[in-house]
Motif scaffolding. Sequence first.
Motif, mmCIF file in Angstrom:
data_model
loop_
_atom_site.group_PDB
_atom_site.id
_atom_site.type_symbol
_atom_site.label_atom_id
_atom_site.label_comp_id
_atom_site.label_asym_id
_atom_site.label_seq_id
_atom_site.Cartn_x
_atom_site.Cartn_y
_atom_site.Cartn_z
ATOM 1 N N THR A 125 -4.820 59.621 -2.363
ATOM 2 C CA THR A 125 -4.326 60.539 -1.345
ATOM 3 C C THR A 125 -5.245 60.478 -0.139
ATOM 4 O O THR A 125 -6.473 60.510 -0.278
ATOM 5 N N GLY A 128 -4.772 69.082 3.233
ATOM 6 C CA GLY A 128 -3.908 69.255 2.069
ATOM 7 C C GLY A 128 -4.528 70.277 1.147
ATOM 8 O O GLY A 128 -5.114 71.256 1.584
ATOM 9 N N ASP A 155 -0.643 69.726 -2.911
ATOM 10 C CA ASP A 155 -0.389 68.314 -3.211
ATOM 11 C C ASP A 155 -1.186 67.811 -4.410
ATOM 12 O O ASP A 155 -0.923 66.732 -4.923
ATOM 13 N N ARG A 201 2.050 64.312 -6.856
ATOM 14 C CA ARG A 201 3.336 64.501 -6.161
ATOM 15 C C ARG A 201 4.356 65.130 -7.106
ATOM 16 O O ARG A 201 5.165 65.966 -6.683
ATOM 17 N N ALA A 255 3.679 68.782 -7.072
ATOM 18 C CA ALA A 255 3.420 69.353 -5.750
ATOM 19 C C ALA A 255 4.336 70.527 -5.464
ATOM 20 O O ALA A 255 5.451 70.614 -5.984
ATOM 21 N N ARG A 301 5.639 69.147 1.650
ATOM 22 C CA ARG A 301 4.997 68.172 0.771
ATOM 23 C C ARG A 301 4.811 66.829 1.475
ATOM 24 O O ARG A 301 5.637 66.418 2.284
#
Length: 475
Positions: A338, A363, A367, A433, A436, A444
Amino acid sequence: MHAHEAGALHAPGYSAAPEWLPWPDDVNALEPGLWPRTVTKDDEGVLTVAGVPVTAIQQEFGTPAYVIDEDDFRARARDFRTAYDAAFADVGGGADVYYAGKAFLCTAVARWVREEGLHLDVCSGGELATALRAGMPGERIGFHGNNKSAAELEAAVAAGVGRIIVDSHTEIDRVSALARDRGVEVGVMVRVTAGVEAHTHEFIATAHEDQKFGFSLSGGEAFAACERIVARPGLRLLGLHSHIGSQIFETSGFELSARRILGLHARVRDELGVAMPEVDLGGGYGIAYTTQHSPLTPTELAEQMAEIVRRECRALELDPPRVSIEPGRAIAGPSTFTLYEVGTVKQVHVDRAATRLYVSVDGGMSDNIRTALYGADYSCTMAGRRSDAHPVVSRVVGRHCESGDVVVRDEYLPADVRPGDLIAVPGTGAYCRAMASQYNHTPRPPVVAVRDGAARVIVRRETIEDLLALDVADA
């Protein structure tokens, strides 16, 4: 460490760095084993994946973003398939590898799984629809879940899924009724709780008795489920399924589980006259999130699992059934990192002797919930430039209104990390993900796949319009 009334962080001699975290010789270097195979850093310290610098990814797609190395994902899928094909070549009916859709699934990933010759595990109607949209043949799909809806079961039967893993007597009756109404035979497996304790977090240990999944082996419920299936029209009892947990680094738990599961397999043969052709021993193999972790290779896992099956079947005088395994996060997890942008940096005094640098990124727990949920450990690196500053103990935190909104609890970053820098966190391909959320009404991030020097979006970024689209404005 001496006790302190304000807690361990205030005890004399406390170091902000945990004992397992090594002092880096070069704070710019990538820790081997944590990153996708095509990831490197150039001379300027910029992280690149498949030849694409993350600065270009940020410019085109923004941050935060999940970045998946397609070649790495495909290679890991092939590694498991070829390792298990080789190890089980002389063991019964061979072996199948099921990719866990719950780890991360989208149409592109389901297509990669199909093209690399794997099977696919789904546990919801949405995952099933995604698999079918990607062209995955129904016979290569397994359907899990402890409370599948009537609509989901109907969709699974209509799609001709290769196996439905039943989890209750109610579900056995529902699948039988669907098979009878459609005039088809449906292959089912019995989810068995083998009573084996996996050495993992309690939230992801799934074979102990006191939990929601499966039929108990020790209480005789699993055998009763097999009896019920044999007596119901339209059902074919394919075999037994066991899953002892996730993020597992050794095969000793699988040895005990296989012994118990195959023992029931032999009992069904002897008492019900049914030679079940398959057994699923689960998986949930661990990956390296930090330097603490040393996962086995697919070849090591396959050879050890094959020897377990060979030995246990020999002791039971049982013809080895076709074995299936589920690597879980071991394919998706290491293939993705990420990418974040730093927003603020502050130095926090842990006590009079120790400080920690808090690095806030754009984030957070929306996430990657795993740090807050499981206390999971992650690593990270500064990804957009090289630094000559000395390492400092840092904590990467998110932007959400929770003190537990932590992405990376402990890592060494350069002391001059500043707003606008890029931070990359490896090992985020599984359950990030997929789990998330839109907490704090945060859209997202996208999933960006990179291959052969080109990046493309395979799951687009959500927008504010997406967030508002479900609101009924005049309600």
